[in-house]
Each structure stands twice: as structure tokens, then as C-alpha cells.
Write a protein that holds these residues in place. Structure first.
Motif, mmCIF file in Angstrom:
data_model
loop_
_atom_site.group_PDB
_atom_site.id
_atom_site.type_symbol
_atom_site.label_atom_id
_atom_site.label_comp_id
_atom_site.label_asym_id
_atom_site.label_seq_id
_atom_site.Cartn_x
_atom_site.Cartn_y
_atom_site.Cartn_z
ATOM 1 N N LYS A 52 1.317 -7.826 -22.412
ATOM 2 C CA LYS A 52 1.156 -6.514 -21.800
ATOM 3 C C LYS A 52 1.277 -6.530 -20.276
ATOM 4 C CE LYS A 52 -1.670 -4.639 -25.545
ATOM 5 N NZ LYS A 52 -2.974 -4.044 -25.914
ATOM 6 N N ARG A 53 1.266 -7.739 -19.685
ATOM 7 C CA ARG A 53 1.394 -7.842 -18.236
ATOM 8 C C ARG A 53 2.284 -9.030 -17.885
ATOM 9 N NH1 ARG A 53 -4.965 -6.629 -17.003
ATOM 10 N NH2 ARG A 53 -4.737 -4.448 -16.360
ATOM 11 N N ILE A 54 3.067 -8.855 -16.844
ATOM 12 C CA ILE A 54 3.875 -9.951 -16.317
ATOM 13 C C ILE A 54 3.605 -10.057 -14.822
ATOM 14 C CG2 ILE A 54 6.187 -10.892 -15.975
ATOM 15 C CD1 ILE A 54 7.119 -9.230 -18.353
ATOM 16 N N VAL A 83 2.629 -7.281 -10.352
ATOM 17 C CA VAL A 83 2.264 -7.305 -11.769
ATOM 18 C C VAL A 83 2.870 -6.097 -12.466
ATOM 19 C CG1 VAL A 83 0.377 -7.299 -13.442
ATOM 20 C CG2 VAL A 83 0.106 -8.527 -11.275
ATOM 21 N N TRP A 84 3.695 -6.360 -13.466
ATOM 22 C CA TRP A 84 4.293 -5.291 -14.274
ATOM 23 C C TRP A 84 3.361 -4.972 -15.434
ATOM 24 C CZ3 TRP A 84 6.055 -5.239 -19.426
ATOM 25 C CH2 TRP A 84 6.834 -4.131 -19.784
ATOM 26 N N GLU A 85 3.068 -3.680 -15.592
ATOM 27 C CA GLU A 85 2.170 -3.208 -16.640
ATOM 28 C C GLU A 85 2.981 -2.545 -17.757
ATOM 29 O OE1 GLU A 85 -1.100 -3.477 -16.701
ATOM 30 O OE2 GLU A 85 -1.792 -3.782 -14.642
ATOM 31 N N ALA A 86 2.849 -3.067 -18.973
ATOM 32 C CA ALA A 86 3.605 -2.506 -20.094
ATOM 33 C C ALA A 86 3.179 -1.080 -20.405
ATOM 34 C CB ALA A 86 3.425 -3.382 -21.335
ATOM 35 N N SER A 87 1.891 -0.785 -20.194
ATOM 36 C CA SER A 87 1.388 0.544 -20.549
ATOM 37 C C SER A 87 2.037 1.639 -19.708
ATOM 38 C CB SER A 87 -0.131 0.599 -20.377
ATOM 39 O OG SER A 87 -0.489 0.268 -19.037
ATOM 40 N N SER A 88 2.242 1.351 -18.427
ATOM 41 C CA SER A 88 2.829 2.366 -17.546
ATOM 42 C C SER A 88 4.281 2.078 -17.191
ATOM 43 C CB SER A 88 2.028 2.433 -16.238
ATOM 44 O OG SER A 88 2.121 1.201 -15.529
ATOM 45 N N ARG A 89 4.733 0.857 -17.506
ATOM 46 C CA ARG A 89 6.064 0.375 -17.127
ATOM 47 C C ARG A 89 6.268 0.455 -15.611
ATOM 48 N NH1 ARG A 89 8.701 -0.865 -21.485
ATOM 49 N NH2 ARG A 89 10.647 -1.223 -20.345
ATOM 50 N N LYS A 90 5.177 0.258 -14.878
ATOM 51 C CA LYS A 90 5.228 0.252 -13.423
ATOM 52 C C LYS A 90 4.703 -1.084 -12.885
ATOM 53 C CE LYS A 90 4.750 5.248 -12.812
ATOM 54 N NZ LYS A 90 3.936 6.349 -12.203
ATOM 55 N N TYR A 124 -3.283 -26.295 7.078
ATOM 56 C CA TYR A 124 -4.559 -25.836 6.541
ATOM 57 C C TYR A 124 -4.657 -26.237 5.068
ATOM 58 C CZ TYR A 124 -4.655 -22.881 10.706
ATOM 59 O OH TYR A 124 -4.636 -22.436 12.005
ATOM 60 N N PRO A 125 -5.882 -26.465 4.559
ATOM 61 C CA PRO A 125 -6.016 -26.845 3.148
ATOM 62 C C PRO A 125 -5.528 -25.737 2.214
ATOM 63 C CG PRO A 125 -8.059 -27.269 4.365
ATOM 64 C CD PRO A 125 -7.182 -26.466 5.267
ATOM 65 N N PRO A 126 -4.946 -26.110 1.057
ATOM 66 C CA PRO A 126 -4.548 -25.100 0.075
ATOM 67 C C PRO A 126 -5.767 -24.352 -0.459
ATOM 68 C CG PRO A 126 -3.639 -27.267 -0.447
ATOM 69 C CD PRO A 126 -4.654 -27.472 0.618
ATOM 70 N N GLU A 127 -5.539 -23.141 -0.918
ATOM 71 C CA GLU A 127 -6.603 -22.316 -1.485
ATOM 72 C C GLU A 127 -6.148 -21.751 -2.824
ATOM 73 O OE1 GLU A 127 -9.450 -22.262 -0.118
ATOM 74 O OE2 GLU A 127 -9.206 -22.532 2.047
ATOM 75 N N ILE A 128 -7.118 -21.300 -3.618
ATOM 76 C CA ILE A 128 -6.829 -20.611 -4.875
ATOM 77 C C ILE A 128 -7.302 -19.172 -4.750
ATOM 78 C CG2 ILE A 128 -7.358 -20.483 -7.343
ATOM 79 C CD1 ILE A 128 -7.713 -23.530 -7.300
ATOM 80 N N VAL A 129 -6.406 -18.238 -5.027
ATOM 81 C CA VAL A 129 -6.740 -16.817 -5.031
ATOM 82 C C VAL A 129 -6.910 -16.363 -6.478
ATOM 83 C CG1 VAL A 129 -5.900 -14.486 -4.536
ATOM 84 C CG2 VAL A 129 -5.586 -16.306 -2.854
ATOM 85 N N ILE A 130 -7.928 -15.570 -6.730
ATOM 86 C CA ILE A 130 -8.136 -15.002 -8.057
ATOM 87 C C ILE A 130 -8.083 -13.486 -7.948
ATOM 88 C CG2 ILE A 130 -9.728 -14.758 -9.996
ATOM 89 C CD1 ILE A 130 -10.733 -17.554 -9.381
ATOM 90 N N ALA A 131 -7.138 -12.904 -8.657
ATOM 91 C CA ALA A 131 -6.971 -11.451 -8.682
ATOM 92 C C ALA A 131 -7.562 -10.889 -9.969
ATOM 93 C CB ALA A 131 -5.493 -11.087 -8.574
ATOM 94 N N SER A 132 -8.322 -9.830 -9.848
ATOM 95 C CA SER A 132 -8.905 -9.161 -11.002
ATOM 96 C C SER A 132 -8.120 -7.893 -11.315
ATOM 97 C CB SER A 132 -10.364 -8.810 -10.734
ATOM 98 O OG SER A 132 -10.891 -8.016 -11.784
ATOM 99 N N LEU A 133 -7.717 -7.760 -12.565
ATOM 100 C CA LEU A 133 -7.011 -6.555 -13.005
ATOM 101 C C LEU A 133 -7.798 -5.837 -14.087
ATOM 102 C CD1 LEU A 133 -4.546 -8.803 -12.206
ATOM 103 C CD2 LEU A 133 -3.292 -6.667 -12.497
ATOM 104 N N LYS A 134 -9.127 -5.921 -13.979
ATOM 105 C CA LYS A 134 -9.996 -5.256 -14.943
ATOM 106 C C LYS A 134 -10.065 -3.760 -14.689
ATOM 107 C CE LYS A 134 -12.872 -9.391 -15.465
ATOM 108 N NZ LYS A 134 -14.221 -10.012 -15.282
#
Length: 476
Positions: A17-19, A40-47, A88-98
Motif C-alpha cells: 500500500k506504500r512505496i 512516499v506513494w500512497e495507494a489509497s490516494s495515488r498521491k 560527521y557520524p551517520p545517523e538513522i532517521v525514523i519517519a512515522s506515517l501513522k
């Protein structure tokens, strides 16, 4: 999907449902570093919605992070990715799509642990357990974070001890009773596949059982300003305490990465040179990862300075300990290691030989001619016209007349990262004007790394011959 942008990487949720896509306006490296984003492509809205960029652009000390290794959690509500920087040291980003609009935050790192230099594969287990490669003092371990999307994740190490994990997979169907599988190397074994609890499954290099393997250890000394510095030392297989042996200093590239504490055979000398009777010192000089954030960022504005002093003090330490023969020293490196080789031989004549691979000579030329100008701007904190003194200080160009060391030079003909013009400049100075013994080998069709077998073998044969002539047979 037509995102109207260049798509460099994509990852689909399990339910389709998401890409998620890492996109840039074009395919230039400079655009990837400064203008990449996560769509992020959303299948529900196709946007398409875009993950907020502030967290890895405006809120970071460098605007030139590049994005890699997308990973969705099991229910497709959390997306993790690396932000990787020069200096600079690498970092991890966490995105929430709730929620309807995505939110993003940096995952807190435990003190003393970096995400592996230049990024790590990322894998979720369940909705909120994230796994990555954590780096600390030359070791790389499979590391997990419970509650990764929260403010205080619980971080734990899966693979203990002196190991260097290169890849991993969790709960694969083919490993019915194992929690994870890793590709892992140790100080006594080349990389193989292991399963929990560190049971070795493969032996992909059986020929190594017949090799003369080096004696590996971690050594430390006081670097510039008295700061502790470490390195990996490889001694010949038959080395006995009290022996004085020729020493080759092998300097890692990057510089925002490290040399790891593992058995390694490659074209830059490790394992091969000790079998030929040389000690090899691989210093994790200032700017390397795995030794704390300050150790990494101290190098900004201090190239051809702190890094060089850290390395030379490591050589002093091995001479004082009676390991390195002060009359038979050599220095080598590739990329940033080649650059530091060029810097070092303008500052001292103590080395009997140098081998410079894909090195930089002039910082302004590097800014103008390479495919990654952000690297230069981050370390010099500006453009050549806005901070000329730092560009001048970082460039061996203006001290080439100090070089007396016989220097072998390697470069790929198609190298866009450290263009061959640098190597030709060094060769011209030494050959045409300074009468210093030198050879220049340009590898047709090769880029920043040498990939063809015949070229790799040629490099190793050249290096051995150069060291034999100028180091092994050096007169005391």
C-alpha cells in the motif's frame, strides 16, 4: 509512478500500500548529497507525500547528508533510513506515517556507538524493533533498538566480542531455528556466514588454511594534543618480541570511516605484506568513526594537520617499542589515504618509500573537478573564495618541493572522485622538477576503485617491487 524526479532507491511495504523512494532532481552526485529526499506513494490516494526534510537538513550541522537504506516496519507505519555525512557520524532517521501527515525524527544513539561509517543496512523486526550495524573502536556488531521510534530506545548488541559484521538477515525462512544470520569476520578468520549463536555455516575461502596469516592486535598511542588514538597492527606470522621489522603505514580512505579489527586480504597490503616480512599499521586517525562524535568532527578545518600528526605519532610509538625499524619505513593509502600519503611526504623524509593511490594534491582543484564538491566544502567550511586559507593549508601543492621520498602513484583513468589530474600533478613535480624517483600507473577503464583482476594483481606486484627496492634493501 512518475515522481518527476530521479529515483535512486525504493522500498515497498509488505501489504503493497506504500512505496518509499529516495529521489533527487537529477542524477548528479552533488544533487544526491544536497537535494535528495524521501517521497512516499500512497495507494489509497495515488498521491505522493514527502517526509519532512528539516530533520536531516536544517537541523543537522551539515546540509550535505545523503540518504540510503530504506526499511519499512512490518505494518508499514514506520520508515527508517540512513543519513550519511562527510565529517560527521551517520545517523538513522525514523519517519512515522501513522497520521495523515508524515513526521520524522533522529533515532537517539547510545554514547560511544556510531552507525557504521558510511551507513548500515536496516531491518525491522515487528512493529518497533530496528536492527543496524553499530560501530565501536574498530569493531562492527549487529545492534538492535527496542522502541526505536521513541525518545529513549533500548539498545542492545547481538554479536559480542571482537567481530566485524558486514551484512545480516533476521529470521530467514531457510534458517528455521536461528534468530539471525550474519556475514562476519574476526581477527583470525575472513568473512563467512554465521547464525545465532555465532555458529559458522560456511568456509568460502578454504585456501586460507594454508596461508601465512598475520598476528593482529589493537595498538594505541597519544596523538595530536595528547588525545588517545588507536590502530590495527599486523605483524609477520613468524614475528618474535624484540624483532625490528620494516613497517608500512596503511592509511584508510574516507576519512569518515575506519579500519576494522578483522583479518582482511585486499589490494592495499593487509595480510599480504606481513607474509612478506613487513609490519602493517592501520591508524584510525582523527576524523575516523567509532571513537565518539568529537573524535570524528575534530578534523573539520584541520586536515593536513591533526590527521597527519596522529599518524606520525603512531609510527613514533612503534619505533619506541622496538617493533618498527626506523630505517625501513613506508607509507601508503588510497583515496583519502592517498591524500594523507601526499601530505605526509611533504612534512618528513623519514619514509624510504611512499605509495599514493587515487590521492588529492590540491583542495581547490578537488572542489572544482571531482564529482562530490560537498566533501571539500564541509571540511573547509566554505568555498575556495570564502575560505582560501583552509584550502591552501589542506593542499600539499605548496610543499611538493619538500618531497624526497621515492613515490609510486596509482590512479584510475576514469576516476571522478579523485581525478587523475592530482596524480599527474604529483608525478610532474617529482619527475620533471624535483628529480625524485617516481612512477605513475594509470589504469584504463577504472574509476575510483580498481575492479579488474589483472589491474588489482598489477597494483600488488608494483607495490611489492617498490617496497623491496626502497624499503627492504634500505641502507642503515
Amino acid at each position: 509512478i512518475d515522481a518527476g524526479r530521479n529515483i535512486r532507491e525504493f522500498k515497498v511495504t509488505r501489504d503493497g500500500k506504500r512505496i518509499a523512494m529516495i529521489t533527487t532532481p537529477d542524477d548528479k552526485v552533488v544533487s544526491f548529497e544536497g537535494q535528495s529526499r524521501v517521497d512516499v506513494w500512497e495507494a489509497s490516494s495515488r498521491k505522493i507525500v514527502t517526509v519532512p526534510e528539516d530533520v536531516y537538513r536544517k537541523k543537522m550541522p551539515s546540509p550535505y547528508g545523503w540518504l540510503e537504506h530504506l526499511a519499512w516496519n512490518t505494518d508499514g507505519t514506520l520508515l527508517a533510513f540512513n543519513v550519511i555525512f562527510d565529517a560527521y557520524p551517520p545517523e538513522i532517521v525514523i519517519a512515522s506515517l501513522k497520521e495523515s501527515a508524515p513526521a520524522a525524527a533522529m533515532m537517539p544513539r547510545p554514547a560511544g556507538v556510531h552507525v557504521r561509517g558510511y551507513g548500515s543496512p536496516l531491518t525491522w523486526y515487528g512493529p518497533d524493533h530496528l536492527y543496524f550495524l553499530g560501530e565501536e573502536k574498530g569493531r562492527v556488531r549487529l545492534t538492535g533498538a527496542i522502541g526505536a521510534s521513541g525518545k529513549t530506545p533500548e539498545v542492545f548488541v547481538m554479536t559480542q566480542g571482537d567481530v566485524v559484521v558486514e551484512q545480516f538477515a533476521l529470521a530467514a525462512d531457510t534458517l528455521a531455528n536461528a534468530d539471525y544470520a550474519v556475514v562476519m569476520a574476526t581477527p583470525t578468520a575472513l568473512a563467512d556466514v554465521y547464525v545465532h549463536p555465532q555458529k559458522r555455516l560456511t568456509n568460502v575461502n578454504p585456501q586460507v588454511a594454508e596461508w601465512k596469516l598475520p598476528q593482529l592486535s589493537v595498538v594505541s598511542w597519544k596523538g595530536a594534543g595528547g588525545v588517545p588514538v588507536e590502530g590495527i597492527l599486523e605483524l609477520p606470522p613468524d614475528y618474535k618480541k624484540g624483532d625490528k621489522v620494516p613497517l608500512v603505514v596503511e592509511i584508510h580512505g574516507g576519512p569518515t570511516t575506519a579500519t576494522y579489527y578483522k583479518l582482511q586480504y585486499w589490494i592495499y597490503g593487509r595480510t599480504l605484506l606481513p607474509a612478506k616480512g613487513y609490519a602493517v599499521l592501520c591508524p584510525n586517525y582523527r576524523g575516523s568513526t567509532g571513537y565518539g562524535d568529537k573524535f570524528t568532527t575534530d578534523l573539520i578545518g584541520r586536515e593536513n594537520d591533526l590527521d597527519v600528526e596522529d599518524i606520525l605519532k603512531g609510527v613514533d610509538a612503534l619505533v619506541e617499542q622496538g617493533i618498527a625499524d626506523p630505517d625501513r619505513l613506508a607509507v601508503t593509502g588510497w583515496s583519502n589515504g592517498g591524500y594523507l600519503t601526499n601530505c605526509i611526504i611533504t612534512k618528513t623524509t623519514r619514509f624510504k618509500a611512499a605509495i599514493s593511490g587515487a590521492g588529492i594534491v590540491d583542495a581547490a582543484m578537488e572542489w572544482g573537478a571531482n564529482d562530490e564538491p560537498a566533501y571539500t566544502m564541509v571540511f573547509k567550511q566554505g568555498f575556495p573564495w570564502s575560505n582560501p586559507e583552509r584550502y591552501h593549508k589542506a593542499s600539499p601543492t605548496y610543499q611538493l618541493d619538500k618531497i624526497k621520498t621515492p613515490t609510486l602513484i596509482h590512479v584510475g583513468a576514469n576516476d571522478e572522485r579523485c581525478p587523475p589530474g592530482h596524480s599527474r600533478m604529483l608525478y610532474r613535480a617529482l619527475k620533471e622538477y624535483l628529480n625524485v624517483p617516481t612512477e605513475l600507473i594509470v589504469y584504463p577503464g577504472e574509476g575510483h576503485g580498481i575492479t579488474k583482476y589483472r589491474n588489482r594483481r598489477a597494483k600488488m606486484e608494483w607495490d611489492l617491487a617498490w617496497l623491496e627496492r626502497y624499503v627492504k634493501s634500505a641502507k642503515k
